[in-house]
Write a protein that holds these residues in place. Structure first.
Motif, PDB file in Angstrom:
ATOM      1  N   GLY A   8      -9.946 -13.669 -16.885  1.00  0.00           N
ATOM      2  CA  GLY A   8     -11.627 -14.237 -17.669  1.00  0.00           C
ATOM      3  C   GLY A   8     -11.788 -15.461 -17.378  1.00  0.00           C
ATOM      4  N   SER A  17     -19.192 -21.106 -23.286  1.00  0.00           N
ATOM      5  CA  SER A  17     -18.330 -19.545 -23.675  1.00  0.00           C
ATOM      6  C   SER A  17     -18.080 -18.413 -22.292  1.00  0.00           C
ATOM      7  CB  SER A  17     -18.915 -18.927 -24.835  1.00  0.00           C
ATOM      8  OG  SER A  17     -19.329 -18.851 -25.911  1.00  0.00           O
ATOM      9  N   ARG A  19     -14.524 -15.653 -22.269  1.00  0.00           N
ATOM     10  CA  ARG A  19     -13.476 -14.897 -23.091  1.00  0.00           C
ATOM     11  C   ARG A  19     -12.190 -13.794 -22.346  1.00  0.00           C
ATOM     12  NH1 ARG A  19     -14.357  -8.577 -25.765  1.00  0.00           N
ATOM     13  NH2 ARG A  19     -14.655  -7.914 -22.766  1.00  0.00           N
ATOM     14  N   SER A  21      -8.821 -12.300 -21.385  1.00  0.00           N
ATOM     15  CA  SER A  21      -8.237 -10.742 -21.405  1.00  0.00           C
ATOM     16  C   SER A  21      -7.051 -10.844 -21.489  1.00  0.00           C
ATOM     17  CB  SER A  21      -9.228  -9.685 -21.060  1.00  0.00           C
ATOM     18  OG  SER A  21     -10.452  -9.486 -21.532  1.00  0.00           O
ATOM     19  N   PHE A  68     -12.864 -20.996 -31.386  1.00  0.00           N
ATOM     20  CA  PHE A  68     -12.136 -19.173 -30.525  1.00  0.00           C
ATOM     21  C   PHE A  68     -11.781 -18.514 -31.754  1.00  0.00           C
ATOM     22  CE2 PHE A  68     -10.046 -22.475 -26.883  1.00  0.00           C
ATOM     23  CZ  PHE A  68     -11.348 -22.535 -26.845  1.00  0.00           C
ATOM     24  N   THR A  69     -11.676 -17.217 -30.881  1.00  0.00           N
ATOM     25  CA  THR A  69     -11.295 -15.752 -31.802  1.00  0.00           C
ATOM     26  C   THR A  69     -10.579 -15.379 -31.271  1.00  0.00           C
ATOM     27  OG1 THR A  69     -13.826 -14.824 -31.754  1.00  0.00           O
ATOM     28  CG2 THR A  69     -12.748 -15.801 -33.989  1.00  0.00           C
ATOM     29  N   SER A  71      -8.785 -10.765 -30.662  1.00  0.00           N
ATOM     30  CA  SER A  71      -8.930  -9.625 -31.083  1.00  0.00           C
ATOM     31  C   SER A  71      -7.726  -9.050 -30.040  1.00  0.00           C
ATOM     32  CB  SER A  71      -9.945  -9.644 -31.096  1.00  0.00           C
ATOM     33  OG  SER A  71     -10.634  -9.760 -29.722  1.00  0.00           O
ATOM     34  N   TYR A  80      -7.736  -9.943 -26.487  1.00  0.00           N
ATOM     35  CA  TYR A  80      -8.906 -11.163 -26.217  1.00  0.00           C
ATOM     36  C   TYR A  80      -8.369 -12.858 -27.135  1.00  0.00           C
ATOM     37  CZ  TYR A  80     -10.528  -6.224 -25.000  1.00  0.00           C
ATOM     38  OH  TYR A  80     -10.247  -5.186 -24.852  1.00  0.00           O
ATOM     39  N   LEU A  81      -9.234 -13.288 -26.167  1.00  0.00           N
ATOM     40  CA  LEU A  81      -9.504 -15.244 -26.490  1.00  0.00           C
ATOM     41  C   LEU A  81     -11.104 -15.536 -26.081  1.00  0.00           C
ATOM     42  CD1 LEU A  81      -8.178 -17.259 -28.099  1.00  0.00           C
ATOM     43  CD2 LEU A  81      -8.016 -18.270 -25.504  1.00  0.00           C
ATOM     44  N   GLN A  82     -11.802 -15.101 -27.794  1.00  0.00           N
ATOM     45  CA  GLN A  82     -12.911 -15.053 -27.482  1.00  0.00           C
ATOM     46  C   GLN A  82     -13.506 -16.664 -27.637  1.00  0.00           C
ATOM     47  OE1 GLN A  82     -15.697 -13.630 -26.499  1.00  0.00           O
ATOM     48  NE2 GLN A  82     -16.392 -15.355 -26.328  1.00  0.00           N
ATOM     49  N   ASN A  84     -15.238 -20.025 -27.866  1.00  0.00           N
ATOM     50  CA  ASN A  84     -17.250 -20.816 -28.042  1.00  0.00           C
ATOM     51  C   ASN A  84     -17.045 -22.412 -27.923  1.00  0.00           C
ATOM     52  OD1 ASN A  84     -17.716 -17.974 -27.878  1.00  0.00           O
ATOM     53  ND2 ASN A  84     -17.697 -17.442 -30.366  1.00  0.00           N
TER      54      ASN A  84
END
Length: 124
Positions: A8, A17, A19, A21, A68-69, A71, A80-82, A84
């Motif tokens: 990703g 942004s 994301r 994986s 960053f978030t 999940s 995952y690392l989102q 933004n």
């Protein structure tokens, strides 16, 4: 053994942004807290965040808090690392890692398994 592979990464403009994986294989994924670290050229590897085994708790570094978030999907063995509102200073190789520690570890020495990393480049 746990095998980890990130994907990703890429080139993105500031403010954009991405994301990331991290797919895991091997031992039971849900047995591990999963962390993200990054390393920019000439700098130390830096903690980004960690998520608990169940996904119910996270700890995010102050430098990326609010942008960053993290999940995870234990059914897919993926974390995952989102990311933004990316900034040029977020440019680094991002690596996921697994730990069987009792707590949400933030030090790289506490992680036992590492992925090879994916490059994230943020242009200004």
């Amino acid at each position: 053994q746990v095998q980890l592979v990130e994907s990703g990464g890429g080139l993105v403009q500031a403010g954009g942004s991405l994301r990331l994986s991290c797919a895991a294989s091997g031992r039971t994924f849900s047995n591990y807290h999963m962390g993200w670290f990054r390393q920019a050229p000439g700098k130390e590897r830096e903690f980004v965040g960690v998520i608990s085994r169940s996904g119910g708790s996270t700890d995010i570094a102050d430098s990326v808090e609010g942008r960053f978030t993290i999940s995870r999907d234990n059914a897919k063995n993926t974390v995952y690392l989102q990311m933004n509102s990316l900034k040029p200073e977020d440019t680094a190789v991002y690596r996921c890692a697994a730990t069987d520690s009792y707590y949400l570890a933030t030090r790289k020495i506490e992680y036992h398994y590492w992925g090879p990393g994916t490059q994230v480049t943020v242009s200004s």
